[in-house]
Design a protein around this motif. Structure first.
Motif, PDB file in Angstrom:
ATOM      1  N   ARG A 109      27.753   9.866  96.986  1.00  0.00           N
ATOM      2  CA  ARG A 109      27.215  10.682  95.895  1.00  0.00           C
ATOM      3  C   ARG A 109      27.961  10.392  94.443  1.00  0.00           C
ATOM      4  O   ARG A 109      27.495  10.091  93.676  1.00  0.00           O
ATOM      5  CB  ARG A 109      27.288  12.023  96.358  1.00  0.00           C
ATOM      6  CG  ARG A 109      26.517  12.941  95.171  1.00  0.00           C
ATOM      7  CD  ARG A 109      26.375  14.269  95.595  1.00  0.00           C
ATOM      8  NE  ARG A 109      25.852  15.023  94.695  1.00  0.00           N
ATOM      9  CZ  ARG A 109      25.536  16.470  94.879  1.00  0.00           C
ATOM     10  NH1 ARG A 109      25.512  17.262  95.988  1.00  0.00           N
ATOM     11  NH2 ARG A 109      24.929  17.309  93.956  1.00  0.00           N
ATOM     12  N   ARG A 110      29.377  10.193  94.592  1.00  0.00           N
ATOM     13  CA  ARG A 110      29.869  10.029  93.475  1.00  0.00           C
ATOM     14  C   ARG A 110      29.852   8.900  92.786  1.00  0.00           C
ATOM     15  O   ARG A 110      29.599   8.417  91.673  1.00  0.00           O
ATOM     16  CB  ARG A 110      31.630  10.103  93.787  1.00  0.00           C
ATOM     17  CG  ARG A 110      32.579  10.015  92.564  1.00  0.00           C
ATOM     18  CD  ARG A 110      33.892  10.262  92.883  1.00  0.00           C
ATOM     19  NE  ARG A 110      34.224   9.274  94.189  1.00  0.00           N
ATOM     20  CZ  ARG A 110      34.604   7.996  94.098  1.00  0.00           C
ATOM     21  NH1 ARG A 110      34.668   7.460  92.897  1.00  0.00           N
ATOM     22  NH2 ARG A 110      35.104   7.344  95.126  1.00  0.00           N
ATOM     23  N   LEU A 111      29.654   7.749  93.731  1.00  0.00           N
ATOM     24  CA  LEU A 111      29.431   6.292  93.252  1.00  0.00           C
ATOM     25  C   LEU A 111      27.759   6.227  92.803  1.00  0.00           C
ATOM     26  O   LEU A 111      27.913   5.542  91.718  1.00  0.00           O
ATOM     27  CB  LEU A 111      29.430   5.354  94.615  1.00  0.00           C
ATOM     28  CG  LEU A 111      30.949   5.010  94.997  1.00  0.00           C
ATOM     29  CD1 LEU A 111      30.832   4.333  96.571  1.00  0.00           C
ATOM     30  CD2 LEU A 111      31.645   4.322  94.204  1.00  0.00           C
ATOM     31  N   LEU A 112      26.880   7.030  93.341  1.00  0.00           N
ATOM     32  CA  LEU A 112      25.816   6.818  92.786  1.00  0.00           C
ATOM     33  C   LEU A 112      25.636   7.446  91.333  1.00  0.00           C
ATOM     34  O   LEU A 112      25.060   7.000  90.329  1.00  0.00           O
ATOM     35  CB  LEU A 112      24.618   7.678  93.282  1.00  0.00           C
ATOM     36  CG  LEU A 112      23.187   7.745  92.909  1.00  0.00           C
ATOM     37  CD1 LEU A 112      22.454   6.247  93.203  1.00  0.00           C
ATOM     38  CD2 LEU A 112      22.623   8.797  93.732  1.00  0.00           C
ATOM     39  N   VAL A 113      26.468   8.660  91.126  1.00  0.00           N
ATOM     40  CA  VAL A 113      26.528   9.401  90.006  1.00  0.00           C
ATOM     41  C   VAL A 113      27.265   8.476  88.687  1.00  0.00           C
ATOM     42  O   VAL A 113      26.818   8.371  87.721  1.00  0.00           O
ATOM     43  CB  VAL A 113      27.311  10.789  89.913  1.00  0.00           C
ATOM     44  CG1 VAL A 113      27.510  11.357  88.471  1.00  0.00           C
ATOM     45  CG2 VAL A 113      26.343  11.739  90.752  1.00  0.00           C
ATOM     46  N   ASN A 114      28.164   7.737  89.252  1.00  0.00           N
ATOM     47  CA  ASN A 114      28.916   6.704  88.367  1.00  0.00           C
ATOM     48  C   ASN A 114      28.038   5.494  87.852  1.00  0.00           C
ATOM     49  O   ASN A 114      28.101   5.291  86.731  1.00  0.00           O
ATOM     50  CB  ASN A 114      30.294   6.302  89.112  1.00  0.00           C
ATOM     51  CG  ASN A 114      31.352   7.391  89.109  1.00  0.00           C
ATOM     52  OD1 ASN A 114      31.235   8.320  88.605  1.00  0.00           O
ATOM     53  ND2 ASN A 114      32.238   7.038  90.120  1.00  0.00           N
ATOM     54  N   ALA A 115      27.372   4.930  88.712  1.00  0.00           N
ATOM     55  CA  ALA A 115      26.338   4.152  88.249  1.00  0.00           C
ATOM     56  C   ALA A 115      25.185   4.658  87.351  1.00  0.00           C
ATOM     57  O   ALA A 115      24.835   3.864  86.611  1.00  0.00           O
ATOM     58  CB  ALA A 115      25.813   3.549  89.615  1.00  0.00           C
ATOM     59  N   ALA A 116      24.968   5.683  87.547  1.00  0.00           N
ATOM     60  CA  ALA A 116      23.912   6.301  86.756  1.00  0.00           C
ATOM     61  C   ALA A 116      24.401   6.602  85.183  1.00  0.00           C
ATOM     62  O   ALA A 116      23.672   6.264  84.181  1.00  0.00           O
ATOM     63  CB  ALA A 116      23.379   7.668  87.168  1.00  0.00           C
ATOM     64  N   TYR A 117      25.919   7.016  85.229  1.00  0.00           N
ATOM     65  CA  TYR A 117      26.346   7.156  83.879  1.00  0.00           C
ATOM     66  C   TYR A 117      26.741   6.039  83.049  1.00  0.00           C
ATOM     67  O   TYR A 117      27.311   5.790  81.899  1.00  0.00           O
ATOM     68  CB  TYR A 117      27.569   8.020  84.176  1.00  0.00           C
ATOM     69  CG  TYR A 117      27.092   9.489  83.945  1.00  0.00           C
ATOM     70  CD1 TYR A 117      26.910  10.404  82.624  1.00  0.00           C
ATOM     71  CD2 TYR A 117      26.873  10.218  84.955  1.00  0.00           C
ATOM     72  CE1 TYR A 117      26.963  11.528  82.663  1.00  0.00           C
ATOM     73  CE2 TYR A 117      26.542  11.608  85.034  1.00  0.00           C
ATOM     74  CZ  TYR A 117      26.425  12.278  83.891  1.00  0.00           C
ATOM     75  OH  TYR A 117      26.252  13.613  83.893  1.00  0.00           O
ATOM     76  N   ALA A 118      26.785   4.881  83.901  1.00  0.00           N
ATOM     77  CA  ALA A 118      27.212   3.662  83.296  1.00  0.00           C
ATOM     78  C   ALA A 118      26.390   3.310  82.163  1.00  0.00           C
ATOM     79  O   ALA A 118      25.347   3.181  82.049  1.00  0.00           O
ATOM     80  CB  ALA A 118      27.155   2.321  84.509  1.00  0.00           C
ATOM     81  N   LYS A 119      27.096   2.791  80.997  1.00  0.00           N
ATOM     82  CA  LYS A 119      26.456   2.591  79.530  1.00  0.00           C
ATOM     83  C   LYS A 119      26.009   1.139  79.505  1.00  0.00           C
ATOM     84  O   LYS A 119      25.383   0.851  78.601  1.00  0.00           O
ATOM     85  CB  LYS A 119      27.311   3.165  78.528  1.00  0.00           C
ATOM     86  CG  LYS A 119      27.566   4.418  78.422  1.00  0.00           C
ATOM     87  CD  LYS A 119      28.301   4.943  77.403  1.00  0.00           C
ATOM     88  CE  LYS A 119      28.680   6.464  77.308  1.00  0.00           C
ATOM     89  NZ  LYS A 119      29.370   6.922  76.094  1.00  0.00           N
ATOM     90  N   THR A 120      26.473   0.117  80.476  1.00  0.00           N
ATOM     91  CA  THR A 120      26.444  -1.088  80.070  1.00  0.00           C
ATOM     92  C   THR A 120      25.845  -1.699  81.653  1.00  0.00           C
ATOM     93  O   THR A 120      26.137  -0.986  82.641  1.00  0.00           O
ATOM     94  CB  THR A 120      27.618  -2.012  79.618  1.00  0.00           C
ATOM     95  OG1 THR A 120      28.514  -1.923  80.585  1.00  0.00           O
ATOM     96  CG2 THR A 120      27.858  -1.516  78.441  1.00  0.00           C
ATOM     97  N   GLU A 121      25.159  -2.699  81.595  1.00  0.00           N
ATOM     98  CA  GLU A 121      24.804  -3.401  82.729  1.00  0.00           C
ATOM     99  C   GLU A 121      25.844  -3.875  83.606  1.00  0.00           C
ATOM    100  O   GLU A 121      25.735  -3.843  85.118  1.00  0.00           O
ATOM    101  CB  GLU A 121      23.649  -4.404  82.745  1.00  0.00           C
ATOM    102  CG  GLU A 121      22.844  -5.075  83.968  1.00  0.00           C
ATOM    103  CD  GLU A 121      21.750  -5.881  83.632  1.00  0.00           C
ATOM    104  OE1 GLU A 121      21.230  -6.660  84.504  1.00  0.00           O
ATOM    105  OE2 GLU A 121      21.499  -6.187  82.192  1.00  0.00           O
ATOM    106  N   VAL A 122      27.064  -4.466  83.133  1.00  0.00           N
ATOM    107  CA  VAL A 122      27.904  -4.861  83.879  1.00  0.00           C
ATOM    108  C   VAL A 122      28.739  -3.669  84.424  1.00  0.00           C
ATOM    109  O   VAL A 122      28.866  -3.845  85.535  1.00  0.00           O
ATOM    110  CB  VAL A 122      29.049  -5.560  83.010  1.00  0.00           C
ATOM    111  CG1 VAL A 122      30.119  -5.903  83.611  1.00  0.00           C
ATOM    112  CG2 VAL A 122      28.192  -6.605  82.334  1.00  0.00           C
TER     113      VAL A 122
END
Length: 651
Positions: free
Chosen positions: A562-575
């Motif tokens: 779940r933490r990994l999914l949230v971190n991906a959602a909050y990412a500001k760049t595609e990289v």
């Protein structure tokens, strides 16, 4: 008759101090004593009342009281004390402690406590203010000195008022949200209390208490009056004397309800049953259930028409019978009696949970009523304080009309349903269905806010239930602005369409608006309606990542995923997004497949084209929901009035 100003204080006498709670600190004792305190009550009076109720007068003494400082926002709460009891030392140096002869407090044993024989006196609570933090010797002993605690916090942060969050009579993990369906409380018994607070048999002074607590000198109360209105039920004799232990001929009551409440409470205190022989608008006669079998208890009350008061005309007492059975409930402890007792708590906090009220009632009377009975008592108390539940629907149109006349530009849309009688529509009356409302300051203020709204729904916990829909915005300084609300039957396609269509028409006509919400199907259908005005490019939709993660956790267990999914959602760049998504894929490819089924523009920040302004959740809506926690228990007219007085008059 004028009543002395007073309020209720909850006195804990066992248990421990729990600091690791959502409210900061609390007493773990689930059966506190309910002590009525007046503006002239001294410390000695309070000590005597506590020891008498515990039945330990002469065997124990109160060394100190520890005071839980109440936070006065948003409402005033019931004050709480923790009594530090120690053994009384005789002149020979020995202790008078005798654990075999000490009585248990009311409500703390498995059998009903019936020791008290006083005539019931109902004392409502009045508003009070938070006391400053200080420690002071209450007994004046030489080995204790006045000490200012240096470790006390400068501000009361995280110490929630009584009745908020976990409450003061429920476990730390209990939820204070009331269920939609009211059932019996047969499976709602509270477990055993926590470890007892060791206060007796030690004089080393090493007992440590959290810095959020301090000792309180209640003798100061005689110098500071307690403000408020004391309106309640009290018995008196012909000369006005109060506090009698038995009824007397000539005692007077303001009305029949007050007289019946006193008779019922007297019966509960005695632990005996009585039956009503005669009852009408002029007289009331009650006899002991064992009348004629060794007990002659009888009371006759009549109305004195000239004075408009009720008076005891005949009384045979006290009871000479004994209870024939042991029960945890009492027939006279109906919801009318409970309502009179819990009235001060409900007046102070309308959101107080049923479980809290149930435990307070059991601790006070020594009998445990059912959950439903306490629920009914709370609804009656709310109706007496804020107005009748049914009449509230009739008051609403009149109040709305008055607001529209005094505040031009107010938007109120009231939708009703027809009443059918015998297959025919009754044109003279209608059912309340839905209500949308907003005020001119909200409409004007939204023009200067970020072009986004957060929408959410929250349940109402009043007599007839329902759902409150709310739209929230935020300005450039991060100030939260409620822009519109609606009362509907539930969250469904029709109700969300009703709310969002009027929101678009009256409040948010700007193009390019972003709507942040959960993934409710009703919201999806309303936003995708062709004539709703919410389709791109006029408006866009985004999901709350907290709700997305909650749905994700239903399929894939484990906090790391779940933490990994949230971190991906909050990412500001595609990289950055690809970095977290690759880690998620290495954990389980099915997780990425689940996430790929949702369009990236709906739940990721790097694909939102800057429309989110960093808002990844509907937390601003949840924040307002917590502020509305108290009013969600009120009749509809009072709820709408509360939103007007709490917010829009200050914009």
């Amino acid at each position: 008759m004028a009543s002395e100003e007073s309020f209720v204080v909850l006195v804990h006498h066992k248990g421990s101090v729990n600091r690791k709670t959502r409210s900061g600190v609390k007493f773990t004792d689930k059966n506190p004593l309910c002590i009525v305190v007046t503006s002239t009550t001294s410390y000695d009076d309070l000590v005597s009342a506590v020891l008498m109720k515990l039945g330990v007068d002469g065997a124990k003494r109160v060394k100190k009281f520890f005071y839980r400082i109440p936070v006065t926002f948003p409402e005033v709460r019931t004050p709480e004390l923790l009594a530090w009891l120690v053994d009384v030392v005789s002149s020979s140096g020995g202790s008078n402690r005798n654990t075999n002869t000490l009585a248990n407090p009311a409500g703390s044993s498995s059998r009903p406590a019936v020791a008290s024989s006083s005539i019931p006196v109902y004392e409502p609570v009045v508003q009070h203010v938070a006391s400053p933090s200080f420690a002071v010797d209450l007994n004046g002993t030489e080995d204790d000195e006045v000490v200012e605690r240096e470790n006390l916090p400068n501000a009361l942060v995280g110490v929630a008022p009584v009745g908020v969050g976990d409450g003061f009579l429920v476990d730390e993990e209990d939820d204070d949200v009331e269920p939609d369906m009211i059932d019996d409380d047969s499976a709602d018994d509270i477990g055993a209390t926590g470890p007892a607070l060791e206060v007796g048999g030690s004089s080393s002074g090493t007992q440590q208490y959290p810095p959020h607590f301090s000792s309180l000198d209640l003798d100061a109360m005689r110098h500071e009056g307690v403000l408020g209105h004391a309106v309640g039920f009290r018995a008196r004799d012909a000369e006005g004397t109060t506090g009698l232990t038995e009824f007397q001929v000539g005692q007077q009551f303001q009305d029949k309800d007050e007289a019946l409440l006193s008779v019922k409470t007297y019966s509960i205190r005695r632990g005996v049953q009585y039956k009503v022989v005669e009852s009408d608008h002029r007289r009331y006669v009650g006899k002991c259930s064992e009348f004629g079998n060794g007990c002659t208890w009888l009371i006759r009350l009549s109305l004195r028409k000239r004075k408009g008061i009720w008076e005891v005309k005949r009384y045979n007492g006290p009871h000479t019978c004994l209870a024939t059975s042991i029960s945890s409930d009492h027939r006279s402890l109906d919801y009318h009696v409970i309502s009179a007792f819990i009235m001060p708590m409900v007046r102070a906090d309308a959101s107080v949970s049923i479980k809290v009220l149930l435990n307070a009632t059991a601790a006070h009377f020594g009998f445990r009523p059912t959950y439903r009975r306490v629920w009914m008592a709370k609804q009656k108390s709310i109706a007496l304080i804020y107005g009748d539940w049914d009449e509230s629907y009739n008051d609403l149109p009149r109040w709305v009309l008055g607001v529209q006349m005094t505040m031009p530009g107010s938007v109120v849309v009231l939708k009703t349903s027809p009443v059918r009688v015998g297959g025919q529509v009754d044109e003279s009356q209608a059912y309340f269905h839905r209500l949308f409302w907003t005020f001119p300051p909200c409409i004007e203020a939204f023009r200067h806010c970020k072009p986004l709204v957060s929408i959410d729904g929250t349940h109402l916990y009043g007599k007839y239930g329902g759902t409150l829909l709310i739209a929230i915005a935020q300005d450039g300084n991060s100030n939260i602005l409620p822009v519109a609300l609606a009362l509907v039957e539930s969250e469904n396609v029709e109700s969300w369409t009703f709310f969002l269509s009027h929101l678009r028409q009256h409040v948010t006509p700007q193009p390019g608006l972003l709507v942040i919400s959960d993934r409710h199907n009703g919201i999806k259908a309303a936003l995708e309606a062709p004539d709703g005005g919410w389709l791109p490019p006029s408006a866009y939709r985004a999901f709350c990542i907290r709700h997305v993660a909650a749905n994700f956790a239903l399929t894939f267990k484990g906090k790391d995923a779940r933490r990994l999914l949230v971190n991906a959602a909050y990412a500001k760049t595609e990289v950055e997004f690809d970095y977290w998504f690759d880690i998620l894929r290495s954990e389980d490819p099915a997780m990425c497949e689940w996430a790929n089924r949702i369009d990236y523009s709906l739940w990721t920040q790097h694909r939102d084209e800057g429309r989110r302004f960093g808002h990844m959740t509907t937390n601003i809506s949840e924040c307002v929901n917590s502020i509305l926690k108290g009013v969600r228990n009120l009749p509809v007219a009072s709820l709408v009035k509360a939103t007007y007085g709490r917010w829009w008059t200050k914009l």
